[in-house]
Design a protein around this motif. Structure first.
Motif, PDB file in Angstrom:
ATOM      1  N   MET A   1      18.557 -41.327  95.316  1.00  0.00           N
ATOM      2  CA  MET A   1      18.563 -39.879  95.146  1.00  0.00           C
ATOM      3  C   MET A   1      17.342 -39.455  94.344  1.00  0.00           C
ATOM      4  N   LYS A   2      16.723 -38.370  94.771  1.00  0.00           N
ATOM      5  CA  LYS A   2      15.566 -37.844  94.083  1.00  0.00           C
ATOM      6  C   LYS A   2      15.996 -37.022  92.876  1.00  0.00           C
ATOM      7  N   SER A   3      15.169 -37.070  91.850  1.00  0.00           N
ATOM      8  CA  SER A   3      15.435 -36.257  90.664  1.00  0.00           C
ATOM      9  C   SER A   3      15.094 -34.796  90.947  1.00  0.00           C
ATOM     10  N   ALA A   4      15.508 -33.933  90.016  1.00  0.00           N
ATOM     11  CA  ALA A   4      15.233 -32.500  90.189  1.00  0.00           C
ATOM     12  C   ALA A   4      13.739 -32.225  90.195  1.00  0.00           C
ATOM     13  N   LEU A   5      12.992 -32.976  89.381  1.00  0.00           N
ATOM     14  CA  LEU A   5      11.542 -32.784  89.337  1.00  0.00           C
ATOM     15  C   LEU A   5      10.893 -33.200  90.650  1.00  0.00           C
ATOM     16  N   GLU A   6      11.330 -34.311  91.221  1.00  0.00           N
ATOM     17  CA  GLU A   6      10.781 -34.767  92.492  1.00  0.00           C
ATOM     18  C   GLU A   6      11.070 -33.776  93.612  1.00  0.00           C
ATOM     19  N   GLN A   8      11.539 -30.594  93.176  1.00  0.00           N
ATOM     20  CA  GLN A   8      10.717 -29.416  92.904  1.00  0.00           C
ATOM     21  C   GLN A   8       9.292 -29.626  93.393  1.00  0.00           C
ATOM     22  N   LEU A   9       8.740 -30.805  93.134  1.00  0.00           N
ATOM     23  CA  LEU A   9       7.381 -31.101  93.576  1.00  0.00           C
ATOM     24  C   LEU A   9       7.290 -31.157  95.096  1.00  0.00           C
ATOM     25  N   ASP A  10       8.321 -31.696  95.746  1.00  0.00           N
ATOM     26  CA  ASP A  10       8.341 -31.735  97.212  1.00  0.00           C
ATOM     27  C   ASP A  10       8.363 -30.326  97.796  1.00  0.00           C
ATOM     28  N   VAL A  11       9.141 -29.453  97.174  1.00  0.00           N
ATOM     29  CA  VAL A  11       9.222 -28.065  97.645  1.00  0.00           C
ATOM     30  C   VAL A  11       7.875 -27.368  97.497  1.00  0.00           C
ATOM     31  N   LEU A  12       7.240 -27.538  96.327  1.00  0.00           N
ATOM     32  CA  LEU A  12       5.935 -26.910  96.107  1.00  0.00           C
ATOM     33  C   LEU A  12       4.893 -27.453  97.079  1.00  0.00           C
ATOM     34  N   GLY A  13       4.903 -28.766  97.299  1.00  0.00           N
ATOM     35  CA  GLY A  13       3.956 -29.354  98.237  1.00  0.00           C
ATOM     36  C   GLY A  13       4.149 -28.842  99.649  1.00  0.00           C
ATOM     37  N   ALA A  14       5.416 -28.731 100.075  1.00  0.00           N
ATOM     38  CA  ALA A  14       5.702 -28.230 101.421  1.00  0.00           C
ATOM     39  C   ALA A  14       5.299 -26.766 101.564  1.00  0.00           C
ATOM     40  N   LEU A  15       5.554 -25.968 100.523  1.00  0.00           N
ATOM     41  CA  LEU A  15       5.174 -24.557 100.577  1.00  0.00           C
ATOM     42  C   LEU A  15       3.659 -24.390 100.618  1.00  0.00           C
ATOM     43  N   PRO A  97      18.275 -23.252 100.417  1.00  0.00           N
ATOM     44  CA  PRO A  97      18.870 -23.561  99.098  1.00  0.00           C
ATOM     45  C   PRO A  97      17.882 -24.142  98.094  1.00  0.00           C
ATOM     46  N   GLN A  98      16.946 -24.982  98.558  1.00  0.00           N
ATOM     47  CA  GLN A  98      16.030 -25.641  97.629  1.00  0.00           C
ATOM     48  C   GLN A  98      14.870 -24.753  97.196  1.00  0.00           C
ATOM     49  N   VAL A  99      14.640 -23.667  97.923  1.00  0.00           N
ATOM     50  CA  VAL A  99      13.469 -22.820  97.657  1.00  0.00           C
ATOM     51  C   VAL A  99      13.885 -21.641  96.799  1.00  0.00           C
ATOM     52  N   LYS A 100      13.213 -21.498  95.672  1.00  0.00           N
ATOM     53  CA  LYS A 100      13.452 -20.370  94.774  1.00  0.00           C
ATOM     54  C   LYS A 100      12.296 -19.377  94.893  1.00  0.00           C
ATOM     55  N   PHE A 101      12.559 -18.163  94.468  1.00  0.00           N
ATOM     56  CA  PHE A 101      11.535 -17.123  94.517  1.00  0.00           C
ATOM     57  C   PHE A 101      10.301 -17.530  93.729  1.00  0.00           C
ATOM     58  N   PHE A 102      10.511 -18.126  92.566  1.00  0.00           N
ATOM     59  CA  PHE A 102       9.389 -18.528  91.722  1.00  0.00           C
ATOM     60  C   PHE A 102       8.576 -19.639  92.371  1.00  0.00           C
ATOM     61  N   ASP A 103       9.226 -20.478  93.202  1.00  0.00           N
ATOM     62  CA  ASP A 103       8.490 -21.541  93.906  1.00  0.00           C
ATOM     63  C   ASP A 103       7.454 -20.948  94.849  1.00  0.00           C
ATOM     64  N   VAL A 104       7.819 -19.870  95.532  1.00  0.00           N
ATOM     65  CA  VAL A 104       6.896 -19.224  96.460  1.00  0.00           C
ATOM     66  C   VAL A 104       5.700 -18.648  95.700  1.00  0.00           C
ATOM     67  N   VAL A 105       5.971 -18.064  94.531  1.00  0.00           N
ATOM     68  CA  VAL A 105       4.891 -17.487  93.726  1.00  0.00           C
ATOM     69  C   VAL A 105       3.937 -18.566  93.231  1.00  0.00           C
ATOM     70  N   ILE A 106       4.487 -19.644  92.677  1.00  0.00           N
ATOM     71  CA  ILE A 106       3.658 -20.706  92.107  1.00  0.00           C
ATOM     72  C   ILE A 106       2.865 -21.434  93.190  1.00  0.00           C
ATOM     73  N   SER A 107       3.493 -21.685  94.347  1.00  0.00           N
ATOM     74  CA  SER A 107       2.775 -22.380  95.418  1.00  0.00           C
ATOM     75  C   SER A 107       1.577 -21.568  95.890  1.00  0.00           C
TER      76      SER A 107
END
Length: 255
Positions: A1-6, A8-15, A97-107
């Motif tokens: 299982m991936k950690s929350a940080l991993e 998060q990084l996967d989501v940012l990379g994909a975005l 579910p894994q994508v947050k509003f702030f993730d879109v902004v930061i990416s």
């Protein structure tokens, strides 16, 4: 299982990867246009001074004068505006579910940071090809100016995201204050040559202080009056306002 940080990084990379592919056509040529477009500013300013036979406001190279003024503006303009456009263009991604509003902004912010860095590199490369002395006298001060420009751009970007979520028309309205900041920053015309009454108002422009810091890395004795603390205070206030609004106000509009 991936950690929350991993995760998060996967989501940012994909975005970020999706952002690059959708905005630039998924080809190196599309991305190269985005990187090379700011170089047109140098050509326009240089051509204008050459046609009007005007002397270089400071130093001997009009190309270096344009580059040192445009580098902070490139970071401010593209980062602050594109950060705002990211959530407006990718609102449907927030339903995952894994994508947050702030993730879109930061990416989007990370993509623009990389694009602006490449654009500045191209700008200095073209300046070197034109014979300008692009090696700064003080590299530390030049890096400091770029960090100040990035901090100001991020603060303004967070603020723009917050306002544009409540009023989508802000993405058009914000062009006006950005242009005002640009034309009163000393990028084209030296602000020191203006009357004292006008200069007193221009002193409230954070970009003008950043441009002075940037040029002080190349021109000895220039920019001693630049107020770095003022830039940090304005940038921090904009960032705090934007982040608080994104955290507590924007979710109500999304729902």
């Amino acid at each position: 299982m991936k950690s929350a940080l991993e995760i998060q990084l996967d989501v940012l990379g994909a975005l970020m990867l999706r952002d690059i592919r959708t905005r630039f056509g998924g080809t190196i040529w599309g991305y190269s246009i985005a990187v090379g477009w700011p170089c047109a500013h140098i050509l326009v300013i240089t051509a204008a001074y050459a046609i009007m036979h005007r002397p270089t406001p400071i130093g001997e190279s009009i190309v270096l004068f344009a580059v040192t003024g445009l580098s902070p503006y490139i970071i401010l303009n593209y980062t602050s505006r594109k950060m705002m456009e990211g959530p407006l263009q990718n609102r449907h991604l927030i339903y995952f579910p894994q994508v947050k509003f702030f993730d879109v902004v930061i990416s989007r912010a990370l993509v623009e940071m990389c694009t602006s860095s490449l654009s500045i590199f191209m700008v200095f490369f073209i300046a070197a090809c034109c014979g300008a002395q692009i090696i700064p006298r003080d590299p530390y001060i030049f890096c400091e100016s770029m960090m100040l420009a990035l901090f100001f751009a991020m603060g303004m970007g967070f603020f723009n995201v917050f306002i544009s979520q409540m009023y989508p028309q802000w993405q058009l309205i914000v062009v006006v204050p950005i242009l005002i900041i640009y034309f009163t920053s000393g990028t084209i015309v030296m602000t020191e040559a203006m009357p004292a009454v006008i200069y007193g108002y221009l002193d409230w422009n954070p970009l003008m202080h950043i441009v002075k810091v940037c040029r002080s890395a190349f021109y000895p004795g220039y920019g001693a009056e630049a107020d770095i603390l003022f830039v940090l205070m304005v940038s921090g206030a904009l960032a705090l306002t934007g982040l608080v609004g994104i955290r507590f106000v924007v979710p109500r509009f999304l729902n």
